[in-house]
Write a protein that holds these residues in place. Sequence first.
Motif, PDB file in Angstrom:
ATOM      1  N   ARG A   1      50.077  40.282  37.864  1.00 61.43           N
ATOM      2  CA  ARG A   1      50.154  41.413  37.201  1.00 61.43           C
ATOM      3  C   ARG A   1      49.982  42.855  37.823  1.00 61.43           C
ATOM      4  NH1 ARG A   1      47.540  40.170  31.365  1.00 61.43           N
ATOM      5  NH2 ARG A   1      48.697  38.292  30.721  1.00 61.43           N
ATOM      6  N   ARG A   2      48.994  42.917  38.763  1.00 58.89           N
ATOM      7  CA  ARG A   2      48.631  43.999  39.374  1.00 58.89           C
ATOM      8  C   ARG A   2      48.458  43.427  40.795  1.00 58.89           C
ATOM      9  NH1 ARG A   2      46.208  49.144  38.617  1.00 58.89           N
ATOM     10  NH2 ARG A   2      46.242  48.896  36.383  1.00 58.89           N
ATOM     11  N   PRO A   3      49.001  43.867  41.829  1.00 54.34           N
ATOM     12  CA  PRO A   3      48.483  43.546  43.237  1.00 54.34           C
ATOM     13  C   PRO A   3      47.264  44.112  43.673  1.00 54.34           C
ATOM     14  CG  PRO A   3      50.839  44.425  43.272  1.00 54.34           C
ATOM     15  CD  PRO A   3      50.266  44.700  41.777  1.00 54.34           C
TER      16      PRO A   3
ATOM     17  N   ARG B   1      40.545  51.671  41.743  1.00 55.31           N
ATOM     18  CA  ARG B   1      41.231  51.886  40.508  1.00 55.31           C
ATOM     19  C   ARG B   1      40.649  53.173  39.878  1.00 55.31           C
ATOM     20  NH1 ARG B   1      42.082  46.489  37.268  1.00 55.31           N
ATOM     21  NH2 ARG B   1      42.984  48.093  35.779  1.00 55.31           N
TER      22      ARG B   1
ATOM     23  N   GLU C   1      38.019  45.929  45.475  1.00 59.42           N
ATOM     24  CA  GLU C   1      39.083  45.565  44.757  1.00 59.42           C
ATOM     25  C   GLU C   1      39.116  46.782  43.386  1.00 59.42           C
ATOM     26  OE1 GLU C   1      41.736  42.768  41.823  1.00 59.42           O
ATOM     27  OE2 GLU C   1      39.950  41.915  43.158  1.00 59.42           O
ATOM     28  N   THR C   2      38.050  46.595  42.593  1.00 56.50           N
ATOM     29  CA  THR C   2      37.965  47.596  41.427  1.00 56.50           C
ATOM     30  C   THR C   2      37.756  48.954  41.806  1.00 56.50           C
ATOM     31  OG1 THR C   2      35.591  47.219  41.241  1.00 56.50           O
ATOM     32  CG2 THR C   2      37.003  45.619  40.089  1.00 56.50           C
TER      33      THR C   2
END
Length: 482
Positions: free
Chosen positions: A92-94, A337, A333-334
């Motif tokens: 859904r989200r790379p 965002r 990763e987070t």
Amino acid sequence: MRELTDRALETASLRGATYADVRLVHRLEESLQVKTGKVEGAASGESEGFGVRVLVDGAWGFAASHRISPTEIDRVAGEAVRIAKASATALRRPVVLDDRPPAHGTYETPVVEDPFSIPLEEKLTELLDADQRAAGVKGVTFTESMFAAQRERKVFAATDGSYTEQTITHVGAAVEANAIEGNEHQRRSYPDAGGGWQSAGYEFIRGLDLASHGEQIGEQAVALVHAPQCPSGRMTIVLDPSQLYLQIHESCGHPSELDRVFGTEASYAGTSFLTPDKLEAGFRYGSELVDIVADATAPGGLGTFGWDDEGVAAQAVPLVREGIFSGYLSSRETAPRIGRKSGGAMRAEGWNRIPLIRMTNVSLMPKPGMSLDDIVADTDDGLYLASNRSWSIDDRRLNFQFATELAYEIKGGKLGQLYKNPTYTGITYEFWRSCDAVADERSWRMLGTPNCGKGEPGQVGHVGHGVSGARFRNVQVGVGKW
């Protein structure tokens, strides 16, 4: 080890990984339990293995094995790539990782006495002595004492050139007294419910001096059986460090984990009310006295290390500044965002688990001015609560309820009547906004939680919390019927 890690990374890259890392982990564990004068258990364990994590087409893949050989490393690295390719078909989200400098170096927990070198007989003697002193109090029904140690040696390497070696040692011990009369069961623990834990050697266990506290907790357990029920109502409460640290763990640490915020932890233990809009808006989490920091460099903490399991260097990350929500526990990763860099909070339970966002040492910073005793002396009417007995919190970490082992009435600035079965409840941000006193460094303690659960499949994490004690106004005390 370097040849093995190089091989894993090279194989993953040749199979199509755009990024790969590998962890080789050796873990040594020991635990002892004594119950009412008898050795209930003595166990030791050793495990070794490696895990390979890769990115292919923007998706993660992970595989692991306990067999460390060149051919097995090739097989596992290839399997991780195949898993990533399969995952990419439903992406859904790379995944986008933040930049960080390659990690290099070594880290080792400062240890004076190696807990694994202390003779078994000596460790059991200390537990039996503490147990005997607690059991010697008239009215005590049964007693328990425990010791545990864990040492983890791990090598981390990544395709960006990172290579680190770490040796991390944790130890813990406790003594507990239980008194039962009819349907009434009361418990007292030292130094904490679940034990006192630190990142240290056996010198920490000696410093606890379990035996010297055995008689006291036995007397308190018996006194609690005959103590009156804790009253109900809106009250001022003062939380001892032995309770405050778990309050921070459940209502500050967990909701600040960024994977919860984005919903990837939803099915196991809930999400979080601390959504990104609150970060942008400067949400008032607590009073101006509340400064909460996640510090992976703090001495003695169970969340202290050199680098996390993504190769991000240990650091101190402000979560709340003067009561304003200001940061998260995050990963490579987070963090992008929300437009930030990783705070270095990724850790795995072992070689066969993928890293998750975990608390490091999430601490309420002390405030100069009043000691914990001074805060009690400054309180006209209230309750002093110590040592957790149970807890409950909703799946957004918003509504909570705690029970403690004991409470003391505070009248005119002095501790008075002992009460049993104290409970209190509240809404996280309302509770922390009601904080009007935080003790100074004189009562500061680094405490540990060795059994923090998270993830599917489940992982048990070791995390730390530094606290000095604090006061909260207008808190609802007394939940349930007795």
